[in-house]
Each structure stands twice: as structure tokens, then as C-alpha cells.
Design a protein around this motif. Sequence first.
Motif, PDB file in Angstrom:
ATOM      1  N   PHE A  41       3.868 -17.477  45.578  1.00 18.62           N
ATOM      2  CA  PHE A  41       4.431 -16.085  45.923  1.00 18.62           C
ATOM      3  C   PHE A  41       4.774 -15.827  47.354  1.00 18.62           C
ATOM      4  N   ASP A  67       6.305 -13.497  40.224  1.00 16.13           N
ATOM      5  CA  ASP A  67       6.062 -12.107  39.465  1.00 16.13           C
ATOM      6  C   ASP A  67       4.795 -11.548  39.597  1.00 16.13           C
ATOM      7  N   ILE A  68       4.084 -12.168  40.596  1.00 16.17           N
ATOM      8  CA  ILE A  68       2.879 -11.642  41.016  1.00 16.17           C
ATOM      9  C   ILE A  68       3.105 -10.229  41.718  1.00 16.17           C
ATOM     10  N   LYS A  69       2.162  -9.294  41.562  1.00 11.44           N
ATOM     11  CA  LYS A  69       2.450  -8.114  42.443  1.00 11.44           C
ATOM     12  C   LYS A  69       1.689  -8.213  43.594  1.00 11.44           C
ATOM     13  N   SER A  75       6.595  -6.557  42.606  1.00 12.01           N
ATOM     14  CA  SER A  75       6.812  -8.170  42.537  1.00 12.01           C
ATOM     15  C   SER A  75       7.979  -8.547  43.581  1.00 12.01           C
TER      16      SER A  75
END
Length: 86
Positions: A41, A67-69, A75
Motif C-alpha cells: 500500500f 484498498d487498505i485504508k 484508500s
Amino acid sequence: MTQRRQFLESIDRVLREEADATAILELFEEYNVGKDAFLAFEACSTVLEFGAVESFLKCIEGGYAVDIKDKRGYSLFDRVLETGDL
């Protein structure tokens, strides 16, 4: 120097050398980023911030975590939509 830091510095160097998306993905493979979603990420975020949209798309196609926050709850997809980069 930690391997994580080495990897992120390598990403930065490759982006500054204006290498193609293949060089970025080779670094992901070399450092085995698939096992560390947060590192993927962070690297994809760096690629996107640099404006290397083609490389960012290759990261998505390669199945790397995008798609990790982040701390603010966004994201990378949210940022892309917000800025209109894609």
C-alpha cells in the motif's frame, strides 16, 4: 538500513529515473512485497503520488494491496477518485 526502507528508496529511485511500470513490478517481486500488504500500500501510494498512473494500474493488475485504508480512512482508490487522476 531495513529492507523496508531499502525497498521504498528503490521505488523512489526508479520513479525518478522514469523507468517503466515493469521496473516497479520487478522491485515488488524482488522484495517479496506480496507478503506485506501495508508495504505494498505504501509503495503504491508513492507511485500514485509521483503521478505514475500506468505503474499504479500495473500494481492493481498485479494484485497488490491498494484498498487498505490510511489513517484518515481513505484508500488509494478514494484518493484517485478525489483527484481525478484516472
